[in-house]
Design a protein around this motif. Structure first.
Motif, PDB file in Angstrom:
ATOM      1  N   LYS A 230       0.836  -1.210   0.000  1.00  0.00           N
ATOM      2  CA  LYS A 230       0.000   0.000   0.000  1.00  0.00           C
ATOM      3  C   LYS A 230       0.863   1.249   0.000  1.00  0.00           C
ATOM      4  CE  LYS A 230      -3.437  -1.922   2.754  1.00  0.00           C
ATOM      5  NZ  LYS A 230      -4.174  -1.939   3.984  1.00  0.00           N
ATOM      6  N   PRO A 231       0.544   2.232  -0.845  1.00  0.00           N
ATOM      7  CA  PRO A 231       1.339   3.470  -0.842  1.00  0.00           C
ATOM      8  C   PRO A 231       1.272   4.123   0.537  1.00  0.00           C
ATOM      9  CG  PRO A 231      -0.380   3.521  -2.553  1.00  0.00           C
ATOM     10  CD  PRO A 231      -0.592   2.289  -1.756  1.00  0.00           C
ATOM     11  N   GLN A 232       2.381   4.766   0.937  1.00  0.00           N
ATOM     12  CA  GLN A 232       2.426   5.445   2.246  1.00  0.00           C
ATOM     13  C   GLN A 232       1.375   6.551   2.347  1.00  0.00           C
ATOM     14  OE1 GLN A 232       6.293   7.054   3.130  1.00  0.00           O
ATOM     15  NE2 GLN A 232       7.293   5.065   3.075  1.00  0.00           N
ATOM     16  N   VAL A 233       1.319   7.378   1.314  1.00  0.00           N
ATOM     17  CA  VAL A 233       0.366   8.494   1.329  1.00  0.00           C
ATOM     18  C   VAL A 233      -0.278   8.659  -0.041  1.00  0.00           C
ATOM     19  CG1 VAL A 233       1.403   9.937   3.127  1.00  0.00           C
ATOM     20  CG2 VAL A 233       2.241  10.097   0.789  1.00  0.00           C
ATOM     21  N   ALA A 234      -1.459   9.299  -0.040  1.00  0.00           N
ATOM     22  CA  ALA A 234      -2.134   9.649  -1.280  1.00  0.00           C
ATOM     23  C   ALA A 234      -2.726  11.045  -1.104  1.00  0.00           C
ATOM     24  CB  ALA A 234      -3.228   8.638  -1.587  1.00  0.00           C
ATOM     25  N   LYS A 235      -2.492  11.913  -2.087  1.00  0.00           N
ATOM     26  CA  LYS A 235      -3.031  13.278  -2.047  1.00  0.00           C
ATOM     27  C   LYS A 235      -3.834  13.508  -3.321  1.00  0.00           C
ATOM     28  CE  LYS A 235      -0.531  14.727   1.600  1.00  0.00           C
ATOM     29  NZ  LYS A 235      -1.204  14.932   2.886  1.00  0.00           N
ATOM     30  N   LEU A 295      -1.999  11.647  -6.369  1.00  0.00           N
ATOM     31  CA  LEU A 295      -0.582  11.279  -6.378  1.00  0.00           C
ATOM     32  C   LEU A 295      -0.344  10.403  -5.169  1.00  0.00           C
ATOM     33  CD1 LEU A 295       0.396  14.879  -7.276  1.00  0.00           C
ATOM     34  CD2 LEU A 295       0.800  12.917  -8.760  1.00  0.00           C
ATOM     35  N   ASP A 296       0.285   9.254  -5.384  1.00  0.00           N
ATOM     36  CA  ASP A 296       0.524   8.364  -4.253  1.00  0.00           C
ATOM     37  C   ASP A 296       1.944   7.840  -4.282  1.00  0.00           C
ATOM     38  OD1 ASP A 296       0.446   6.549  -6.297  1.00  0.00           O
ATOM     39  OD2 ASP A 296      -1.234   5.407  -5.550  1.00  0.00           O
ATOM     40  N   GLY A 297       2.434   7.412  -3.139  1.00  0.00           N
ATOM     41  CA  GLY A 297       3.803   6.891  -3.017  1.00  0.00           C
ATOM     42  C   GLY A 297       4.361   7.248  -1.663  1.00  0.00           C
ATOM     43  N   VAL A 298       5.682   7.476  -1.604  1.00  0.00           N
ATOM     44  CA  VAL A 298       6.288   7.866  -0.317  1.00  0.00           C
ATOM     45  C   VAL A 298       6.099   9.370  -0.129  1.00  0.00           C
ATOM     46  CG1 VAL A 298       7.941   5.968  -0.313  1.00  0.00           C
ATOM     47  CG2 VAL A 298       8.587   8.149  -1.317  1.00  0.00           C
ATOM     48  N   GLU A 299       6.057   9.763   1.116  1.00  0.00           N
ATOM     49  CA  GLU A 299       5.721  11.125   1.536  1.00  0.00           C
ATOM     50  C   GLU A 299       6.430  12.215   0.713  1.00  0.00           C
ATOM     51  OE1 GLU A 299       3.818  11.805   4.731  1.00  0.00           O
ATOM     52  OE2 GLU A 299       3.658  13.748   3.758  1.00  0.00           O
ATOM     53  N   ALA A 300       7.761  12.163   0.703  1.00  0.00           N
ATOM     54  CA  ALA A 300       8.546  13.252   0.106  1.00  0.00           C
ATOM     55  C   ALA A 300       8.244  13.376  -1.389  1.00  0.00           C
ATOM     56  CB  ALA A 300      10.029  12.992   0.332  1.00  0.00           C
ATOM     57  N   ASP A 301       8.176  12.237  -2.039  1.00  0.00           N
ATOM     58  CA  ASP A 301       7.897  12.129  -3.458  1.00  0.00           C
ATOM     59  C   ASP A 301       6.545  12.764  -3.791  1.00  0.00           C
ATOM     60  OD1 ASP A 301       7.845  11.265  -6.021  1.00  0.00           O
ATOM     61  OD2 ASP A 301       7.952   9.125  -5.573  1.00  0.00           O
ATOM     62  N   VAL A 302       5.535  12.395  -3.032  1.00  0.00           N
ATOM     63  CA  VAL A 302       4.179  12.892  -3.275  1.00  0.00           C
ATOM     64  C   VAL A 302       4.128  14.409  -3.068  1.00  0.00           C
ATOM     65  CG1 VAL A 302       1.797  12.823  -2.428  1.00  0.00           C
ATOM     66  CG2 VAL A 302       3.088  10.692  -2.724  1.00  0.00           C
TER      67      VAL A 302
ATOM     68  N   ALA B 300      14.537  12.123  -2.756  1.00  0.00           N
ATOM     69  CA  ALA B 300      14.169  11.860  -1.363  1.00  0.00           C
ATOM     70  C   ALA B 300      13.801  10.385  -1.173  1.00  0.00           C
ATOM     71  CB  ALA B 300      12.998  12.745  -0.964  1.00  0.00           C
ATOM     72  N   ASP B 301      13.067   9.875  -2.125  1.00  0.00           N
ATOM     73  CA  ASP B 301      12.612   8.499  -2.135  1.00  0.00           C
ATOM     74  C   ASP B 301      13.810   7.540  -2.125  1.00  0.00           C
ATOM     75  OD1 ASP B 301      11.125   6.270  -2.515  1.00  0.00           O
ATOM     76  OD2 ASP B 301      10.282   6.878  -4.450  1.00  0.00           O
ATOM     77  N   VAL B 302      14.749   7.778  -3.005  1.00  0.00           N
ATOM     78  CA  VAL B 302      15.916   6.915  -3.125  1.00  0.00           C
ATOM     79  C   VAL B 302      16.738   6.954  -1.839  1.00  0.00           C
ATOM     80  CG1 VAL B 302      18.103   6.614  -4.359  1.00  0.00           C
ATOM     81  CG2 VAL B 302      15.994   7.101  -5.638  1.00  0.00           C
TER      82      VAL B 302
END
Lengths: 499, 499
Positions: A230-235, A295-302, B300-302
């Motif tokens: 599951k993606p960490q976050v979704a915005k 947009l979903d994925g890891v926090e910083a990326d999103v 950031a992700d990497v």
């Protein structure tokens, strides 16, 4: 209500001795549940495309592999057609029964056989509901990505048969991209394994061939799917536009920037107003179009991507861009979109949901053509799009109790699909061909291509007993339907050529 | 050097009147380059699997579609077999010629027809080199993801025919996942389009069926591939282990944590030492195994993932974990891995590169079995793995000038493949079946499954003229080869059962 039913398929099938078949089934498979009385058969006369109906000759509800094998062997011996059905939520009539055929309902194959969190796979029976897989995988932080709107009800076997998509398939792919293996029974009742647990199966890729083949090549008895973390976050961002052309341009800009949103959806004004009246999602009802971009994925990326997408939306001319403040608002933004179909149902007696795909760049042109067609057929249309991958769902509003409206809606829908083909798109995005779009297949494919489909079909099912009359039209039908083939670039829409 | 050539395929083909065929080709296609003299044919007698050789009857080098069509039509009329060839870099003998067949070399179809940065696609001719696509897309910040080690030389047509993979296919998929559309000519010379520019093509998924079909279903004349945006950053971790079992466990832990590395590779001690002697990559030569784990994406992700992977590697018992300090060291880490094959070539007169896949959990068991087989056949083996997706490349070291060593290497390789099948894996990861693994297909598939393959083949090519004798064995051959089918779970390795 009128029923759109094509007599030709059943008409062309040989007569079946129903009492003899019933007796043989009862004798050989004493534990098999069989429905044969008229009133018991009624609930099975259609799937999610309820404008098409036909009472099946018999309905069987097996719960063991041996029963399915027994039914197939008996039908094969007697050359009786078999139509498979999962949950019956399909929107293209892929599980429409035959008056001279057996309806094979796989709903009782509803066990989750194994979840392997290390390999990130789930092995399930075909009648398991799409959402139930994600629920079973949730304790491991995993889920099954394809999420058709019907995911609470639709079965994974049906998903495989129709190569189902969903809001998230732009990023995570269609069913075919999330499958590892299926176990099937051939028309003769033999067990076969298509695909493998490992990366690449040698030989021809029959798993991909089988996926989306709409019950015409075999009966699914087991499915192994891939699971994702599951993606960490979704915005979610909501953007309003004063023209669909600008919204379309924004979509192109987001994709061209290398951003792959988890979901990217468009709604036009009629759809926005219907949804807002129903759900009160906070949509801007004056907008000509809105985009929803998740947009979903890891926090910083999103976080980074949200900023980039906002800039792109503003540059494309959005009159307003709003990011959902919290999870409650995010869910509300989506609730409006996910309930767009029932919302339209509130403002019209009936609606007909189309499903076609187009190259994204053709969006403004296609919407103009659809508006012209709406005028020609004197019917309203609300546009709801998986716009990120060019998958349109125009909803044609009509009233089946008004003489001729259903037929006009059907003709209108047919022209929309042919329009999709003429701009380089296709007549289905995720709902399949089924019975609904069989004529438009003549527009999509050349006779050489259709001939090859038939040859492949015959390799699996030489007597054409599995779901005849769906998915692949006969050349004869195409000839009757008229010379609609537009591969040569010739537009069959003289009255639309002004666009 | 000895040649492994199977007379049976050519032996079973009918005689061809070569002078008459040559004359007809010259008369009907005066501009076509045709090679027919013995010395001109010699360079085409093998592909990258040079242990198998056969001089083709004729070689044709078309550069227009009309010429390819002309060749196919003429060969179809006369029932002459046709073997297609791209760059000839294949490692399973998929382009091995036939003494009674025409070799159709598509190398001159080498134009990039269009790059569409907005749609992120490239439309190219089949003879275009894999790397050339990424080079042409680079100005737009895009690239073509599948990267077989031969990418500087191999052609995209060959990649499609073999469903090629590469170091990055764990994250980015095989060729089939990066394709949109192919144009093909049928055995009769008819043009067909498989796939579409849009998301989901209706009808059967013939594009996926065709991908990896090794020239048996048609001739590729144009390919449309998906392009991806280049990742912002890529980082590599190198971890050393004192046992392959521990390294294998670390791999499972990384995948189970939901991290999808861009590349995840393993090398065993012999491979490490050979690579280090050759490239001086800084590998720990005392280690029993190393893992190379590349993480790519946004900065950031990497960064986060590198920390998580380091922790997992240490927890799994790595004796050392090093992150490449800079781009120079990153490239050096990869250079060792990418040159592992030529490095092994320096310590052995010849080597035979195998290609099989296994479930990741079977890794320690399979490596033990391979060690036992090395003892049985008295040959050394170096193990290099795309371990993230369980794709093994054991390199069997031998000397073809020592009588019997080539044959021993071949038998050893065959047993490795059958071992892969017995643990639930497959006989190919990315190199295809070709001529090399045709006998092992009998171990991989049941006779029902092989019969279905033949039926599908016949749907495209009823006379079996396209690349006969490759990919799909006849049932007769399987019967000759012996009852090796292990689908029922029965291990055909009595001497390995102690593991």
């Amino acid at each position: 209500m009128n029923i759109l039913y094509d007599e030709r398929v059943d008409g062309a099938l040989p007569a079946v001795d129903k009492p003899a078949l019933l007796q043989a089934l009862q004798a050989q498979l004493p534990d098999l549940d069989i429905l044969h009385a008229e009133e018991d058969l009624k609930p099975y006369e259609c799937d999610g495309l309820s404008a098409y109906r036909c009472t099946p000759m018999l309905v069987v509800l097996p719960h063991t592999l041996a029963q399915v094998q027994g039914v197939l062997k008996l039908c094969f011996e007697r050359k009786v057609p078999v139509v498979a059905r999962g949950a019956g939520t399909g929107l293209s009539g892929g599980a429409l029964p035959l008056a001279k055929g057996v309806l094979l309902v796989m709903a009782r194959f509803n066990k989750i056989l194994a979840i392997d969190p290390a390999a990130r796979t789930a092995r399930v029976q075909p009648g398991v509901r799409n959402l139930a897989i994600s629920q079973a995988a949730a304790p491991f932080g995993l889920y099954y990505a394809p999420d058709p709107s019907s995911q609470i009800a639709c079965s994974i076997g049906g998903n495989v048969a129709e190569n189902a998509g969903g809001v998230h398939c732009l990023k995570y792919g269609l069913t075919v991209h999330n499958l590892l293996k299926v176990e099937i029974l051939t028309v003769e009742g033999e067990c076969l394994t298509l695909g493998a647990d490992s990366l690449d199966a040698p030989g021809f890729d029959l798993l991909a061939l089988f996926t989306g083949s709409e019950g015409m090549l075999g009966i699914i008895t087991e499915v192994t799917v891939k699971l994702l973390p599951k993606p960490q976050v979704a915005k979610v961002l909501l953007a309003a536009f004063d023209s669909v052309a600008k919204a379309g341009r924004a979509v192109g800009d987001i994709i061209a920037a290398g951003i792959i949103p988890g979901g990217l959806e468009m709604m036009d004004n009629l759809a926005i107003r219907a949804a807002e009246d129903f759900i009160h999602a906070g949509y801007p009802v004056a907008a000509e179009a809105i985009l929803l971009c998740e947009l979903d994925g890891v926090e910083a990326d999103v976080h980074d991507d949200c900023d980039r997408v906002r800039t792109l939306l503003e540059q494309a001319g959005a009159t307003e861009v709003r990011q959902a403040r919290d999870e409650v608002e995010r869910v509300k933004f989506w609730a409006g979109r996910k309930n767009a179909f029932p919302a339209v149902g509130r403002i019209s007696a009936d609606y007909y949901c189309m499903d076609g795909t187009i190259p994204r760049r053709e969006l403004p042109h296609v919407l103009q053509c659809i508006a012209a067609l709406a005028h020609k057929y004197d019917l309203r249309v609300a546009n709801v799009f998986h716009v990120g991958d060019g998958n349109m769902h125009p909803l044609i509003l009509f009233d089946a109790n008004q003489p001729g409206e259903l037929e006009r809606a059907e003709a209108f829908g047919g022209e929309i699909l042919e329009l999709c083909v003429s701009v380089g798109g296709s007549i289905t995005g995720e709902h399949g061909v089924g019975r609904e779009k069989i004529n438009q297949m003549c527009a999509q494919f050349s006779s050489d291509e259709l001939t090859l489909f038939h040859a492949v079909k015959a390799a699996f099912d030489p007597h054409g007993l599995l779901n005849p009359g769906k998915n692949i039209p006969t050349l004869h039908r195409c000839a009757e339907f008229g010379a609609l083939h537009v591969h040569a670039g010739q537009l069959p829409f003289p009255d639309l050529e002004r666009f």
